[in-house]
Design an enzyme around this catalytic site. Structure first.
Site, PDB file in Angstrom:
ATOM      1  N   ASP A 161       0.827  -1.200   0.000  1.00 29.95           N
ATOM      2  CA  ASP A 161       0.000   0.000   0.000  1.00 29.95           C
ATOM      3  C   ASP A 161       0.863   1.252   0.000  1.00 29.95           C
ATOM      4  O   ASP A 161       1.575   1.528   0.967  1.00 29.95           O
ATOM      5  CB  ASP A 161      -0.900  -0.032   1.239  1.00 29.95           C
ATOM      6  CG  ASP A 161      -1.902   1.111   1.282  1.00 29.95           C
ATOM      7  OD1 ASP A 161      -1.994   1.865   0.301  1.00 29.95           O
ATOM      8  OD2 ASP A 161      -2.589   1.248   2.309  1.00 29.95           O
ATOM      9  N   ASP A 368      -2.332   6.246  -5.755  1.00 31.54           N
ATOM     10  CA  ASP A 368      -2.524   5.362  -4.601  1.00 31.54           C
ATOM     11  C   ASP A 368      -2.759   3.939  -5.090  1.00 31.54           C
ATOM     12  O   ASP A 368      -3.654   3.687  -5.895  1.00 31.54           O
ATOM     13  CB  ASP A 368      -3.718   5.848  -3.779  1.00 31.54           C
ATOM     14  CG  ASP A 368      -3.957   5.005  -2.541  1.00 31.54           C
ATOM     15  OD1 ASP A 368      -2.971   4.598  -1.899  1.00 31.54           O
ATOM     16  OD2 ASP A 368      -5.126   4.738  -2.222  1.00 31.54           O
TER      17      ASP A 368
END
Length: 490
Positions: A161, A368
């Site tokens: 992430d 992201d």
């Protein structure tokens, strides 16, 4: 008199004919400039068997890890051995559930980036039981990697992430609670290189920026971390250090991570999370002496294939050194963790959308890996949706699906033509999206434009993982720039 009329008539007719030819040419030229992909409907759906990409398998000697979609047939997290000879694959959650969790993540990111967001919370030993909403998943991304932890090494499968910093994994003895995971839960007592971090250390204090919470302290002066996500899922435990193994040749002693003793939320059977953000506690910062704060990844076009995560500038094969990788500078960061980028324009079908620069500059944008569907400012999304619908008017419209409202019913068609979509980032970097980054299948016959609009012009835009599929995405963190190249998984 007749001669005079003819001398006037014929030049006028010639002029009219020339104008007709000109306008026909202009129309055809405009039509030709409209760019389309011919897309097989079946390509939007994952296959039942895993087909590893050639790129992820070709760099085993390099600092490269295989990236797997946690819900696909390539993931051991979905495998269920019903007998000694039979292995079945668990059904993935419905797309509506994935999109609900995605919205929770987006709202969490946007609230963190609001100027008036609340200050970090204080954790202490008596307040580590943060309430969670039962049945909710992390919404921290669909892609996982295997990594080694401890001495001797134990493999843990973690969500990777770019919007998070702290690495954490569930740990025995699960003093409060552990959710179900596929890998054996890491047991620190069996690792000869494990040790806890003191709550009086500078390392413990660094948790505030990495997690958004001030650390706590046990009666034995052990540092306690706590991290909570947008859907109220969380992990709380001991802040510790141990040996991290990326590859047999890339081993990092004294790697700082969270050893979770109280973890709630359905994290997709993973063991925890690997943070690739900018903070000092992220994997990127802790391994900077070897990898130089440089990494790249490719996310596969469907969950039935694989991608890769490569650490270091000279470890990724041809893709990282190829002239096809172009860069855009990171925008001024509004937070230490996120990677901000400047969107300049968007084109649909080869035509630039009429979006003013102020639309993109109001709140800015981030890239992201954990957000599934890209979020655009309301005005930008409205322009994109309108143009896309116009160029898809030959197909039947379908009702909205969850957060997706530009949808089509393709009926019994096996292939369709869809307009191309490209983004231009600062530095005149143009990125053409793969067809799998334009449409998302919501059923065997229906698909939707894979973008959503933000609720407010002041909400940050997000370039999500669906739009990053098949691209080599290169993060030169030390150099302050982000790169894109085509065909990164092949």
């Amino acid at each position: 008199m007749d001669t005079q009329n003819n001398s006037f008539f014929f030049p006028v007719m010639k002029l009219i004919i020339l104008l007709l030819f000109y306008y026909c040419f202009l129309f055809e030229g405009t039509k030709a400039n409209t760019q389309f992909h011919t897309l097989q409907i079946s390509s939007l759906q994952p296959a039942d068997i895993c087909t590893p990409s050639t790129a992820s398998g070709s760099s085993k000697k390099q600092s490269t890890l295989e990236v797997i979609h946690k819900h696909g047939p390539c993931s051991h997290l979905t495998q269920d051995k019903s007998s000694t000879t039979t292995t079945t694959t668990a059904a993935p959650p419905p797309l509506s559930e994935i999109l609900t969790h995605d919205q929770s993540r987006v709202e969490s990111i946007q609230s963190k980036l609001k100027p008036n967001s609340k200050k970090p919370n204080k954790l202490n030993e008596k307040k580590t039981n943060i309430p969670a909403q039962s049945g909710k998943s992390l919404g921290s991304g669909n892609y996982v990697i295997p990594i080694g932890l401890g001495t001797p090494k134990k493999t843990v499968t973690l969500i990777f992430d770019t919007g998070s910093d702290l690495m954490w994994t569930q740990c025995q003895p699960c003093a409060r609670s552990c959710y179900t995971q596929k890998d054996p839960i890491f047991n620190p007592s069996l690792s000869s290189s494990y040790s806890n971090i003191s709550c009086n250390s500078a390392q413990c204090s660094a948790l505030t920026s990495a997690t958004g919470n001030n650390p706590g302290c046990t009666a034995a002066a052990t540092c306690v971390y706590g991290i909570q996500y947008g859907d109220k899922s969380f992990s709380v435990g001991f802040f510790a250090k141990d040996t991290l193994t990326i590859t047999p040749n890339d081993i990092f002693p004294n790697f700082l991570f969270g050893c979770g003793q109280n973890n709630q939320g359905l994290f997709g059977n993973t063991a925890g999370l690997l943070g690739l953000g900018r903070d000092s506690l992220s994997l990127i910062s802790q391994t900077s002496q070897k990898y130089g704060k440089y990494f790249s990844y490719c996310l596969p076009s469907t969950s039935s294939s694989t991608g890769h995560l490569t650490l270091g500038k000279n470890n990724g094969g041809a893709a990282l050194t190829s002239s096809t990788v172009k860069f855009t500078p990171f925008a001024t960061s509004q937070g230490s963790s996120f990677y901000f980028i400047d969107i300049v324009s968007i084109s649909v079908g080869g035509a630039q959308l009429p979006i003013g620069q102020s639309v993109f500059k109001t709140a800015g944008a981030i890239i992201d890996s954990g957000t599934v569907i890209s979020r655009l400012p309301p005005a930008a999304y409205s322009a994109m949706s309108s143009s896309f619908r116009q160029q898809m008017k030959q197909y039947t419209s379908a009702p909205a699906y969850s957060i997706l409202d530009t949808c089509f019913d393709f009926g019994n068609l096996t292939s369709v033509s869809i307009p191309t979509i490209s983004f231009v980032f600062s530095g005149n970097l143009r990125v053409d999206l793969h067809p799998s980054g334009i449409l998302v299948a919501v059923s065997s016959t229906q698909a939707c434009l894979a973008f959503a609009g933000n609720g407010d012009a002041g909400d940050v835009g997000i370039f999500g993982n669906t739009q990053q599929k098949t691209l080599e995405v290169v993060y030169d963190v030390a150099g302050g720039k982000l790169g894109f190249g085509s065909g990164g998984c092949n």
